[in-house]
Write a protein that holds these residues in place. Structure first.
Motif, mmCIF file in Angstrom:
data_model
loop_
_atom_site.group_PDB
_atom_site.id
_atom_site.type_symbol
_atom_site.label_atom_id
_atom_site.label_comp_id
_atom_site.label_asym_id
_atom_site.label_seq_id
_atom_site.Cartn_x
_atom_site.Cartn_y
_atom_site.Cartn_z
ATOM 1 N N CYS A 61 0.836 -1.196 0.000
ATOM 2 C CA CYS A 61 0.000 0.000 0.000
ATOM 3 C C CYS A 61 0.875 1.252 0.000
ATOM 4 N N ARG A 80 2.232 4.892 0.780
ATOM 5 C CA ARG A 80 2.051 5.657 2.008
ATOM 6 C C ARG A 80 0.997 6.756 1.891
ATOM 7 N N ALA A 109 -2.341 5.159 2.473
ATOM 8 C CA ALA A 109 -2.482 4.717 3.857
ATOM 9 C C ALA A 109 -2.680 5.906 4.797
ATOM 10 N N ASP A 110 -1.936 6.969 4.576
ATOM 11 C CA ASP A 110 -2.077 8.155 5.423
ATOM 12 C C ASP A 110 -3.478 8.754 5.308
ATOM 13 N N HIS A 136 -2.595 -2.525 7.459
ATOM 14 C CA HIS A 136 -1.806 -2.938 6.296
ATOM 15 C C HIS A 136 -1.483 -4.415 6.478
ATOM 16 N N HIS A 169 -1.625 1.162 10.732
ATOM 17 C CA HIS A 169 -0.865 2.311 10.243
ATOM 18 C C HIS A 169 -1.466 3.608 10.776
ATOM 19 N N GLY A 201 5.239 6.668 9.173
ATOM 20 C CA GLY A 201 6.146 6.521 8.041
ATOM 21 C C GLY A 201 5.614 5.514 7.047
ATOM 22 N N ARG A 202 6.519 4.805 6.410
ATOM 23 C CA ARG A 202 6.136 3.827 5.402
ATOM 24 C C ARG A 202 5.303 2.711 6.038
ATOM 25 N N PRO A 203 4.162 2.319 5.405
ATOM 26 C CA PRO A 203 3.375 1.218 5.962
ATOM 27 C C PRO A 203 4.196 -0.062 6.043
ATOM 28 N N GLU A 254 9.180 -5.737 7.466
ATOM 29 C CA GLU A 254 9.268 -4.860 6.308
ATOM 30 C C GLU A 254 9.470 -5.715 5.060
#
Length: 436
Positions: free
Chosen positions: A285, A287, A290-291, A301, A317, A322-324, A403
Motif C-alpha cells: 500500500c 504511504r 495509507a495516510d 496494512h 498504520h 512513516g512507510r506502511p 518490512e
C-alpha cells in the motif's frame, strides 16, 4: 537447536517478533459460527443486494435445504463443490450450503472466468457437483457424470432429512485458485476450517466485526480477500452489503472495508462517514493512500498469500508511522526471516519470509512437486508442523515490524535457486501456501 548460531538477544527477538500470541479459537468450524448467529438472531439481516435482503434465519433455512440436496447427490466431508456464480444472495446461500454439507466450496466468477479455465478448475478440484445461477448454466463446461444445480431455482430448497455429517476442522473449507508461475496454470489451494477460523475468530483478523456492522462485499468471489469479506462478516453476525455496479455506493454504507490498494484508491474516504475499520491486502500500500485513510479509520496494512490463509501479518498504520509496514504475526501463527540455508537471520538482515503455524494451508491440489518446493517441515515449532516459503524478501525492523522488500522475479528459477536480491518496492504476490 536451530537457533544456536544466533546471539541470545536475537534468539529472544526471533520468537518475540515472529510468533503470534497463543489464542484459543472457540469454534473451529466456520459454518457453526454462522449458525450460532442464525439461532440467536434469526431476524437480523445477513445480506443485502440490489434492494433485496436475506435474514440469518432465511440464510440458514435455505442453505440447510440445499445442503441436504447436496448430500443426496453424494457430497460428503472432504469433497469439493464448484460455486460458479456472481456476487448475489443466491451465491451466499450456495456457499453456506456447501459448508453445511461438510464440503469445501470452490469459487469462480462465472461472468469473468473463461470456459477453458473453468474446465481446469473442475478437473483440478475434482468437483462432481457445481452450483451456478440459471442464466449462467450455458457457460459451465460440464463433464459427463457431473451434476449442475441452479441456485436461483426453487427446486434445491426442498426440505431434506436428518442431521448432516460434520466435517473435521482440518477438512477443506474453500479451495482458492492462485496464479501459476513459469507458464503453469492456476494452482488450487485448500484452506481448512482451522485455517480460516483462526484468521476470522481472533483479533486483529476479526477486524472487530460485530452484529450491527455492515461489511462491504466488493471483491470478485474467486479471490482470497473475498472469503475474508464474506466469512468474516457472517461469522460475526454482521450484514454483508453485496455491491452491484456501483462500488462507491456500497462503500458509503459500510462500517468495515476490506480492499486492495488499487480498489481503495478509487474511493474517497470523505464519502464513507460510517467506516470504522479498513484493511488492505494483496499488494503493498502506498504511504499517501495509507495516510489518507488512517486519518479517518483504523487502517490495517496486511500481507500474506492465499496459501498462508490470506494474511500472515497485520500492522495498524498511522500518519506519523512513516512507510506502511506489514506488522507482526497473527495469533497462533509464525513468520520467519530465513537465509538461503533456511537458517534464522538476526533482526535487520534481509532474507526470505516463511510462514508457519495455524495459517499453513493444506497445500496445492494434485501437485506434489510444487508442494515439495514450497512447503517444508518447520524446524522451529517441530511436532509435525510445516512452514511455507512465500518467496517474499523481508527483514524485521528494530521495533519488531516486518518490512517487505519485494521478491525475485519468477524467471530466476525455483525458490531454492533464487539469489536473495534486494528489490525494494517491487510488487509482491498475495498468495502463500503452507501444508501440514
Amino acid at each position: 537447536m536451530p537457533l544456536r548460531h544466533l546471539t541470545p538477544r536475537d534468539q529472544h527477538l526471533f520468537w518475540q517478533y515472529g510468533r503470534g500470541a497463543d489464542v484459543p479459537v472457540h469454534e473451529p468450524l466456520v459454518h457453526r459460527a454462522i449458525e450460532r448467529h442464525a439461532i440467536a438472531h434469526p431476524h437480523a439481516v445477513a445480506a443485502e443486494h440490489h434492494g433485496a435482503t436475506l435474514t440469518y434465519g432465511e440464510l440458514d433455512r435455505y442453505a440447510g435445504a440445499l445442503a441436504a440436496r447436496l448430500v443426496r447427490e453424494g457430497v460428503r466431508p472432504g469433497d469439493h463443490v464448484g460455486l460458479f456464480a456472481r456476487r448475489s444472495i443466491p451465491m451466499l446461500v450456495g456457499l453456506f450450503a456447501v459448508l453445511k454439507a461438510g464440503a469445501a466450496y470452490v469459487p469462480q466468477d462465472i461472468g469473468r472466468t473463461p470456459p477453458a479455465e473453468l474446465a481446469h478448475v473442475i478437473r483440478t478440484a475434482r468437483t462432481r457437483v457445481i452450483l451456478t445461477q440459471k442464466e449462467h448454466v450455458p457457460r459451465v463446461p460440464l463433464p459427463g457424470g457431473h451434476r449442475l444445480i441452479a441456485l436461483d431455482d426453487p427446486a434445491p430448497y426442498d426440505p431434506g432429512p436428518g442431521p448432516l455429517l460434520p466435517p473435521h476442522p482440518d477438512d477443506g473449507c474453500c479451495v482458492l485458485f492462485v496464479p501459476g508461475t513459469a507458464g503453469r496454470r492456476a494452482h488450487g489451494v485448500t484452506l481448512t476450517h482451522r485455517n480460516i477460523a483462526n484468521l476470522l475468530l481472533t483479533e486483529p483478523g476479526g477486524l472487530g466485526i460485530r452484529p450491527g456492522d455492515r461489511v462491504a462485499q466488493l471483491l470478485g468471489i474467486a479471490s482470497g480477500p473475498a472469503a475474508w469479506e464474506i466469512l468474516g462478516c457472517l461469522t460475526h453476525g454482521a450484514t454483508l452489503a453485496i455491491r452491484g455496479k456501483d462500488t462507491d455506493a456500497t462503500a458509503r454504507t459500510a462500517t468495515v472495508l476490506i480492499a486492495t490498494p488499487a480498489l481503495l484508491s478509487g474511493i474517497d474516504p470523505a464519502d464513507c462517514p460510517h467506516l470504522r475499520t479498513v484493511a488492505v491486502t494483496g499488494e503493498p500500500c502506498p504511504r499517501p493512500l495509507a495516510d489518507r485513510w488512517s486519518r479517518r479509520t483504523a487502517f490495517f496494512h496486511c500481507r500474506g498469500p492465499a496459501e498462508a490463509t490470506l494474511v500472515t501479518t497485520m500492522g495498524r498504520h498511522t500518519p506519523v508511522a512513516g512507510r506502511p509496514v506489514a506488522g507482526r504475526a497473527l495469533p497462533n501463527n509464525t513468520v520467519y526471516v530465513l537465509g538461503a540455508d533456511r537458517r534464522a537471520l538476526p533482526v535487520g538482515e534481509t532474507g526470505e519470509v516463511w510462514a508457519g503455524g495455524d495459517s499453513v494451508s493444506a497445500g496445492y491440489l494434485g501437485d506434489d512437486a510444487l508442494n515439495a518446493e514450497r512447503y517444508a517441515p518447520d524446524p522451529f515449532l517441530g511436532a509435525g508442523h510445516a512452514m511455507f516459503r512465500t518467496g517474499d524478501l523481508g527483514r524485521w525492523t528494530p521495533d519488531g515490524d516486518l518490512e517487505h522488500l519485494g521478491r525475485p522475479a519468477d524467471r530466476l528459477g525455483p525458490p531454492d535457486k533464487r539469489p536473495l536480491l534486494r528489490l525494494a518496492g517491487e510488487r509482491t504476490a498475495a498468495t502463500v501456501t503452507v501444508t501440514r
